[in-house]
Write an enzyme that holds these catalytic residues in place. Structure first.
Site, PDB file in Angstrom:
ATOM      1  N   HIS A  22       0.885  -1.167   0.000  1.00 20.23           N
ATOM      2  CA  HIS A  22       0.000   0.000   0.000  1.00 20.23           C
ATOM      3  C   HIS A  22       0.919   1.212   0.000  1.00 20.23           C
ATOM      4  CE1 HIS A  22      -3.496  -2.508   1.228  1.00 20.23           C
ATOM      5  NE2 HIS A  22      -2.517  -3.253   1.722  1.00 20.23           N
ATOM      6  N   GLU A 203      -7.057 -12.555   5.980  1.00 20.95           N
ATOM      7  CA  GLU A 203      -5.993 -11.991   6.836  1.00 20.95           C
ATOM      8  C   GLU A 203      -6.489 -12.133   8.273  1.00 20.95           C
ATOM      9  OE1 GLU A 203      -5.501  -7.736   6.450  1.00 20.95           O
ATOM     10  OE2 GLU A 203      -3.590  -7.704   7.525  1.00 20.95           O
TER      11      GLU A 203
HETATM   12  N1  HPA Z   1      -5.051  -5.024   5.401  1.00 18.54           N
HETATM   13  C1  HPA Z   1      -6.142  -4.345   5.058  1.00 18.54           C
HETATM   14  N2  HPA Z   1      -6.097  -3.078   4.682  1.00 18.54           N
HETATM   15  C2  HPA Z   1      -4.931  -2.459   4.646  1.00 18.54           C
HETATM   16  C3  HPA Z   1      -3.777  -3.110   4.987  1.00 18.54           C
HETATM   17  C4  HPA Z   1      -3.839  -4.457   5.384  1.00 18.54           C
HETATM   18  O1  HPA Z   1      -2.849  -5.117   5.718  1.00 18.54           O
HETATM   19  N3  HPA Z   1      -2.770  -2.209   4.846  1.00 18.54           N
HETATM   20  C5  HPA Z   1      -3.318  -1.060   4.407  1.00 18.54           C
HETATM   21  N4  HPA Z   1      -4.636  -1.209   4.287  1.00 18.54           N
HETATM   22 ZN    ZN Z   2      -2.515  -5.107   2.552  1.00 11.34          ZN
END
Ligand code: HPA
Ligand code: ZN
Length: 337
Positions: A22, A203
């Site tokens: 990101h 995640e």
């Molecule tokens: N997960 C979800 N959204 C995000 C992440 C991440 O690791 N990093 C920046 N936005």
């Molecule tokens: Zn991410």
């Protein structure tokens, strides 16, 4: 402490692609403070130490709160350009040859920054990095999943004049409670407009979200995806279709997806013949760029040179490069000894 110079040099010698970064997450504290002063944006912190002290995260949300605050210093086209150039400079030093980078337009348009300011700053940096370092790069526009599907539709509309400059759309931000299917219609429209699709899934969210992203958003890759191992049928599907997983080891430990790097599932993913790759996610916040992620994983999980070569190969195989471009980079990896 064991001397890791050889391992570090080996990782540095491998040509690599980064597919999960990101760009707002590459904002280092010194640039953050510089921009806050230049643009007269008040932050909670006034020194680098104060910023860094805030980087103790309990979970994804506690990170996102700080990440959005940091991004508030980005106002001008030149700020987005400088941000991306600082990241590309790191890539050039780490033998990262190709980058597919996420940006979050809504983080900026919701503050009154125009879409074209963000896009032009990043695009000019991509062009400049090609000239200066020979880096190849592509932009992926992410929708913030904590916002509404209507807001995502509006963002897609703003992106249409730039669709030749954006390879894919993605989905990021707070995962739990915001399943991929919430964005089915906007992803349908994005694909109709010629965008490829990816999504963060698995995640913090359950394996069902990975199924959801595959079935409803027709994604080419799953970002993170580490929780797939909880579902044997899903692992078989990901293996059969060779759906890439963009895994982010330091991020996962920092956001407490795993207790420690030794507990990380990366080696299990590789042994299950999944197309796993290593990435940095938000390097300024999680303590390392791409090579630091390779090194931390290699040391904790005792990865072999062959594993590391496979991970570097996977990063190009999983990319949106053409077949010819992939072949060129894979040959470069083959010539590393
Ligand atoms: N997960 C979800 N959204 C995000 C992440 C991440 O690791 N990093 C920046 N936005
Ligand atoms: Zn991410």
């Amino acid at each position: 402490m064991k001397d890791n110079t050889n391992l570090r040099n080996f990782i540095g010698s491998l040509p690599k692609a980064e597919l999960h970064i990101h760009i707002e997450g590459s904002l280092e504290p010194d640039l953050m403070l510089k921009l806050s002063e230049k643009n007269h944006v008040n932050l909670k912190y006034s020194t680098i130490d104060e910023v860094k002290k805030a980087y103790e995260f309990e979970n994804l949300q506690s990170f996102l709160d700080i990440y959005y605050e940091g991004a508030s210093v980005l106002l001008k086209e030149e700020d987005f350009f400088d941000l991306a150039m600082a990241y590309f400079d790191k890539c050039a030093r780490q033998n990262v040859k190709h980058i597919e980078l996420f940006f979050d337009p809504q983080t900026h348009t919701d503050r009154g920054i125009k879409f074209d300011i963000v896009l032009n700053g990043l695009w000019n940096a991509c062009e400049n990095a090609k000239q200066r370092w020979g880096l190849s790069s592509k932009l992926i526009m992410c929708f913030l999943r904590h916002l509404s599907a209507e807001n995502a539709h509006e963002t897609l509309k703003q992106a249409l004049p730039y669709k030749n400059k954006i390879i894919a759309v993605g989905l990021d931000s707070s995962e739990v409670g915001h399943p991929p299917s919430k964005f089915k219609t906007v992803f349908d429209e994005a694909r109709r407009q010629g965008f490829l699709t990816v999504a963060h899934a698995g995640e913090e969210g359950p394996p069902e979200y990975i199924w959801d992203a595959l079935d409803n958003l027709k994604v080419s890759r799953i970002d993170h995806g580490v929780r797939c191992l909880e579902d044997a049928r899903l692992v078989a599907e990901l293996q059969k279709k060779q759906v890439p997983l963009t895994v982010c080891p330091l991020s996962n430990v920092k956001l407490r997806v795993f207790k420690s790097m030794k507990d990380h599932c990366l080696k299990k993913l590789l042994r299950a013949n999944l197309l796993a790759t290593i990435n940095s996610d938000d390097p300024a916040y999680f303590g390392g760029y791409l090579n630091e992620n390779y090194l931390a994983a290699a040391e904790a999980l005792d990865l072999s040179h062959e594993d590391l070569i496979n991970l570097a190969r996977n990063s190009f195989i999983a990319s949106f490069l053409t077949k010819e471009e992939k072949t060129k980079y894979l040959k470069q990896i083959d010539s590393v000894n």
